[in-house]
Scaffold this motif. Structure first.
Motif, short mmCIF file in Angstrom:
data_model
loop_
_atom_site.label_atom_id
_atom_site.label_comp_id
_atom_site.label_asym_id
_atom_site.label_seq_id
_atom_site.Cartn_x
_atom_site.Cartn_y
_atom_site.Cartn_z
N LYS A 154 0.82 -1.22 0.00
CA LYS A 154 0.00 0.00 0.00
C LYS A 154 0.85 1.27 0.00
O LYS A 154 0.44 2.30 -0.54
CB LYS A 154 -0.91 0.02 1.25
CG LYS A 154 -2.11 -0.90 1.11
CD LYS A 154 -2.74 -1.22 2.45
CE LYS A 154 -3.76 -0.22 2.88
NZ LYS A 154 -4.51 -0.67 4.07
N GLN A 191 -8.34 9.98 -3.22
CA GLN A 191 -9.19 8.95 -2.62
C GLN A 191 -10.45 8.79 -3.47
O GLN A 191 -11.17 9.77 -3.67
CB GLN A 191 -9.56 9.41 -1.21
CG GLN A 191 -10.78 8.78 -0.61
CD GLN A 191 -10.39 7.71 0.40
OE1 GLN A 191 -9.62 6.79 0.08
NE2 GLN A 191 -10.90 7.84 1.59
N ASP A 245 -14.23 8.29 -4.47
CA ASP A 245 -15.49 8.51 -3.77
C ASP A 245 -16.28 7.21 -3.68
O ASP A 245 -17.13 7.06 -2.81
CB ASP A 245 -16.31 9.59 -4.51
CG ASP A 245 -15.57 10.91 -4.49
OD1 ASP A 245 -15.48 11.51 -3.41
OD2 ASP A 245 -15.00 11.30 -5.54
N SER A 248 -12.18 2.84 5.63
CA SER A 248 -11.83 4.21 5.19
C SER A 248 -12.07 4.37 3.69
O SER A 248 -12.00 5.47 3.15
CB SER A 248 -10.37 4.53 5.54
OG SER A 248 -9.48 3.88 4.65
N VAL A 249 -12.32 3.25 3.03
CA VAL A 249 -12.60 3.29 1.58
C VAL A 249 -14.07 2.94 1.39
O VAL A 249 -14.61 2.04 2.04
CB VAL A 249 -11.71 2.27 0.83
CG1 VAL A 249 -12.07 2.19 -0.65
CG2 VAL A 249 -10.23 2.64 0.99
N GLU A 270 -7.33 12.01 0.63
CA GLU A 270 -6.14 11.26 0.22
C GLU A 270 -6.28 9.81 0.66
O GLU A 270 -6.64 9.53 1.80
CB GLU A 270 -4.89 11.90 0.84
CG GLU A 270 -4.59 13.27 0.28
CD GLU A 270 -3.40 13.93 0.96
OE1 GLU A 270 -2.50 14.39 0.26
OE2 GLU A 270 -3.39 13.95 2.21
N LEU A 271 -5.92 8.92 -0.24
CA LEU A 271 -6.09 7.49 0.00
C LEU A 271 -5.15 6.98 1.11
O LEU A 271 -3.96 7.30 1.11
CB LEU A 271 -5.80 6.73 -1.31
CG LEU A 271 -5.93 5.21 -1.30
CD1 LEU A 271 -7.36 4.78 -1.00
CD2 LEU A 271 -5.47 4.63 -2.63
N TRP A 272 -5.73 6.17 2.01
CA TRP A 272 -4.98 5.46 3.06
C TRP A 272 -4.16 6.40 3.94
O TRP A 272 -3.10 6.02 4.45
CB TRP A 272 -4.06 4.38 2.44
CG TRP A 272 -4.83 3.25 1.79
CD1 TRP A 272 -6.01 2.72 2.23
CD2 TRP A 272 -4.48 2.52 0.60
NE1 TRP A 272 -6.41 1.71 1.38
CE2 TRP A 272 -5.49 1.55 0.39
CE3 TRP A 272 -3.42 2.57 -0.29
CZ2 TRP A 272 -5.48 0.66 -0.69
CZ3 TRP A 272 -3.39 1.67 -1.36
CH2 TRP A 272 -4.41 0.74 -1.55
N LYS A 273 -4.65 7.65 4.13
CA LYS A 273 -3.91 8.59 4.99
C LYS A 273 -4.70 8.85 6.24
O LYS A 273 -5.92 8.95 6.17
CB LYS A 273 -3.68 9.88 4.24
CG LYS A 273 -2.22 10.03 3.84
CD LYS A 273 -1.90 11.43 3.41
CE LYS A 273 -0.41 11.62 3.28
NZ LYS A 273 -0.11 12.93 2.72
#
Ligand code: TMP
Length: 212
Positions: free
Chosen positions: A118, A126, A128, A172-173, A209-212
């Motif tokens: 990751k 990120q 939607d 979170s996703v 932001e993805l995976w933050k």
């Protein structure tokens, strides 16, 4: 004033689940309904990095596993300025595979953990909505043989599917599982409903932001 940005919508799924067909149908339906939309796919094989990846996938070259993972990620990062610009302009992006494929495919190889896989994609825009087109291995087999590319082997695809299941536990996703065993039109209807909701919600939200 609230910014009316476009939505970042990703389709993921096992091979032969119909991702590419459904991306196209979604893009066309959004356009018909007057919503600005564009299609993207990863890997984007047209760039210099994409050409290295393509040769690897076609078994025309060999690359060390960490190296190719980082190239897949770099192939996403090189598109980020364009993606942000389009989203800010109000264009919805319909994306065929994203970082989730990156993590699922590499972590299905021996010696790779999810967290390492990751890390290079942390901070990408990120999505939607990430729709996972779910199809059992037996249903997938009925849809014909795999092609000639590097990862198109049943055992490996099963390992990839397990990794996707692990990724889908991450709240979170915004994951949405779609039953890809339905008819093409019924799958499309589901995808359209979820996409319109995501487009409405994204309008007034900043891009995360993805995976933050
Ligand atoms: P496709 O162009 O037919 O979608 O195939 C791309 C192949 O590359 C597919 O086997 C999935 C794999 N892949 C990765 O291994 N890492 C990635 O980051 C992405 C986007 C795809």
């Amino acid at each position: 004033m609230a910014c009316k940005r476009g939505a970042l919508i990703v389709l993921e799924g096992v091979d032969r689940a119909g991702k590419t067909t459904q991306c196209k149908k979604l893009f066309e339906a959004l356009q018909r309904s007057g919503k600005p939309a564009e299609m993207m796919r990863f890997p984007d094989r047209t760039t210099t990095i994409g050409k290295l990846i393509s040769a690897y996938l076609e078994n025309k070259s060999d690359l060390e596993d960490h190296t190719v993972h980082l190239l897949f990620s770099a192939n996403r990062w090189e598109m980020v300025p364009l993606m942000k610009k389009k989203l800010e302009q109000g264009t919805t992006l319909v994306v065929d595979r994203y970082a989730f494929s990156g993590v699922a495919f590499t972590s299905a190889k021996p010696g790779f953990c999810l967290d390492w896989c990751k890390s290079p994609d942390v901070g990408l825009p990120q999505p939607d909505l990430v729709m996972f087109l779910q199809l059992s291995p037996s249903e997938a087999a009925l849809r014909g043989q795999f092609g000639e590319e590097r990862y198109e082997k049943s055992d490996f695809q099963r390992a990839v599917q397990n990794k996707f299941q692990q990724l889908m536990k991450d709240r979170s996703v915004h994951w949405q599982v779609i039953d890809a065993s339905q008819s093409v039109e019924d799958v499309h209807k589901d995808i359209m409903t979820h996409s319109l909701n995501a487009i409405n919600c994204a309008q007034n939200q900043a891009l995360a932001e993805l995976w933050k």
